[in-house]
Design a protein around this motif. Structure first.
Motif, PDB file in Angstrom:
ATOM      1  N   MET A 225      -3.745  28.183 -22.937  1.00 59.69           N
ATOM      2  CA  MET A 225      -2.870  28.640 -23.758  1.00 59.69           C
ATOM      3  C   MET A 225      -1.595  29.096 -23.361  1.00 59.69           C
ATOM      4  O   MET A 225      -0.420  29.156 -23.972  1.00 59.69           O
ATOM      5  CB  MET A 225      -3.729  29.766 -24.430  1.00 59.69           C
ATOM      6  CG  MET A 225      -2.819  30.638 -25.701  1.00 59.69           C
ATOM      7  SD  MET A 225      -4.216  31.822 -26.289  1.00 59.69           S
ATOM      8  CE  MET A 225      -4.176  32.977 -25.137  1.00 59.69           C
ATOM      9  N   TRP A 226      -1.380  29.723 -22.036  1.00 55.82           N
ATOM     10  CA  TRP A 226      -0.269  30.331 -21.620  1.00 55.82           C
ATOM     11  C   TRP A 226       0.935  29.253 -21.171  1.00 55.82           C
ATOM     12  O   TRP A 226       1.808  29.597 -20.983  1.00 55.82           O
ATOM     13  CB  TRP A 226      -0.449  31.376 -20.493  1.00 55.82           C
ATOM     14  CG  TRP A 226      -1.243  30.918 -19.513  1.00 55.82           C
ATOM     15  CD1 TRP A 226      -0.854  30.223 -18.520  1.00 55.82           C
ATOM     16  CD2 TRP A 226      -2.609  30.965 -19.316  1.00 55.82           C
ATOM     17  NE1 TRP A 226      -1.600  29.778 -17.589  1.00 55.82           N
ATOM     18  CE2 TRP A 226      -2.910  30.086 -18.197  1.00 55.82           C
ATOM     19  CE3 TRP A 226      -3.760  31.318 -20.003  1.00 55.82           C
ATOM     20  CZ2 TRP A 226      -4.086  29.864 -17.603  1.00 55.82           C
ATOM     21  CZ3 TRP A 226      -4.931  30.948 -19.453  1.00 55.82           C
ATOM     22  CH2 TRP A 226      -5.240  30.356 -18.450  1.00 55.82           C
TER      23      TRP A 226
ATOM     24  N   GLY B 189       0.507  24.467 -24.557  1.00 57.09           N
ATOM     25  CA  GLY B 189      -0.515  25.027 -24.729  1.00 57.09           C
ATOM     26  C   GLY B 189      -0.884  25.543 -26.257  1.00 57.09           C
ATOM     27  O   GLY B 189       0.109  26.069 -26.763  1.00 57.09           O
ATOM     28  N   SER B 190      -2.157  25.659 -26.704  1.00 58.45           N
ATOM     29  CA  SER B 190      -2.598  26.266 -27.941  1.00 58.45           C
ATOM     30  C   SER B 190      -3.785  27.362 -28.108  1.00 58.45           C
ATOM     31  O   SER B 190      -4.488  27.144 -26.889  1.00 58.45           O
ATOM     32  CB  SER B 190      -2.648  25.318 -29.120  1.00 58.45           C
ATOM     33  OG  SER B 190      -3.988  24.543 -28.727  1.00 58.45           O
ATOM     34  N   ALA B 191      -3.950  28.129 -28.739  1.00 61.47           N
ATOM     35  CA  ALA B 191      -4.914  29.046 -28.917  1.00 61.47           C
ATOM     36  C   ALA B 191      -6.345  28.359 -29.292  1.00 61.47           C
ATOM     37  O   ALA B 191      -7.438  28.956 -29.088  1.00 61.47           O
ATOM     38  CB  ALA B 191      -4.545  30.300 -30.102  1.00 61.47           C
ATOM     39  N   THR B 192      -6.238  27.204 -29.960  1.00 63.62           N
ATOM     40  CA  THR B 192      -7.467  26.408 -30.133  1.00 63.62           C
ATOM     41  C   THR B 192      -8.437  26.379 -28.733  1.00 63.62           C
ATOM     42  O   THR B 192      -9.558  26.485 -28.842  1.00 63.62           O
ATOM     43  CB  THR B 192      -7.097  25.121 -30.739  1.00 63.62           C
ATOM     44  OG1 THR B 192      -6.280  25.185 -31.627  1.00 63.62           O
ATOM     45  CG2 THR B 192      -8.441  24.196 -31.098  1.00 63.62           C
ATOM     46  N   HIS B 193      -7.733  25.798 -27.641  1.00 61.80           N
ATOM     47  CA  HIS B 193      -8.413  25.841 -26.345  1.00 61.80           C
ATOM     48  C   HIS B 193      -7.672  26.716 -25.382  1.00 61.80           C
ATOM     49  O   HIS B 193      -6.766  26.366 -24.640  1.00 61.80           O
ATOM     50  CB  HIS B 193      -8.394  24.386 -25.893  1.00 61.80           C
ATOM     51  CG  HIS B 193      -9.303  23.351 -26.824  1.00 61.80           C
ATOM     52  ND1 HIS B 193     -10.313  23.066 -26.926  1.00 61.80           N
ATOM     53  CD2 HIS B 193      -8.325  22.502 -27.748  1.00 61.80           C
ATOM     54  CE1 HIS B 193     -10.517  22.173 -27.942  1.00 61.80           C
ATOM     55  NE2 HIS B 193      -9.535  21.809 -28.550  1.00 61.80           N
ATOM     56  N   ILE B 194      -8.251  27.804 -25.356  1.00 64.23           N
ATOM     57  CA  ILE B 194      -7.641  28.841 -24.481  1.00 64.23           C
ATOM     58  C   ILE B 194      -7.259  28.400 -22.989  1.00 64.23           C
ATOM     59  O   ILE B 194      -6.548  28.804 -22.444  1.00 64.23           O
ATOM     60  CB  ILE B 194      -8.514  30.176 -24.600  1.00 64.23           C
ATOM     61  CG1 ILE B 194      -8.569  30.671 -25.896  1.00 64.23           C
ATOM     62  CG2 ILE B 194      -7.980  31.345 -23.643  1.00 64.23           C
ATOM     63  CD1 ILE B 194      -9.571  31.687 -26.229  1.00 64.23           C
TER      64      ILE B 194
ATOM     65  N   ASP C 138     -13.748  21.568 -24.195  1.00 61.67           N
ATOM     66  CA  ASP C 138     -13.235  22.671 -24.054  1.00 61.67           C
ATOM     67  C   ASP C 138     -13.738  23.351 -22.614  1.00 61.67           C
ATOM     68  O   ASP C 138     -14.895  23.572 -22.411  1.00 61.67           O
ATOM     69  CB  ASP C 138     -13.730  23.597 -25.116  1.00 61.67           C
ATOM     70  CG  ASP C 138     -13.023  24.913 -24.958  1.00 61.67           C
ATOM     71  OD1 ASP C 138     -11.667  25.122 -25.242  1.00 61.67           O
ATOM     72  OD2 ASP C 138     -13.580  26.018 -24.901  1.00 61.67           O
TER      73      ASP C 138
END
Length: 79
Positions: A51-52, A56-61, A70
């Motif tokens: 995510m960071w 990156g996305s919040a869907t797959h932290i 995941d």
């Protein structure tokens, strides 16, 4: 035998105990806590960054692995 008072007196022991309890609780409640099924493969979402990171996305932290599973869910179930 170490008493609870002695354990809480030392920060490292208290932090270590909290980490062990948190991991044990997450592993015990893995079916309720994990965001995705750890065995579902999404080829479209393979090798996504955490995510960071950039893109990156919040869907797959924590991102996904080479077959699109995941990583966070796999860590929780692996605990």
């Amino acid at each position: 035998m170490v008493s609870w008072r002695t354990l809480w007196k030392f920060r490292a022991g208290a932090v270590g105990l909290l980490i062990v309890v948190a991991v044990s609780l997450a592993a015990t409640l893995a079916g309720s806590v994990s965001p995705h099924n750890p065995y579902d493969q999404e080829v479209v979402n393979r090798l996504r960054p955490p995510m960071w990171a950039e893109k990156g996305s919040a869907t797959h932290i924590l991102g996904t692995d080479p077959v699109g599973r995941d990583v966070l869910s796999r860590l929780i179930y692996g605990g």
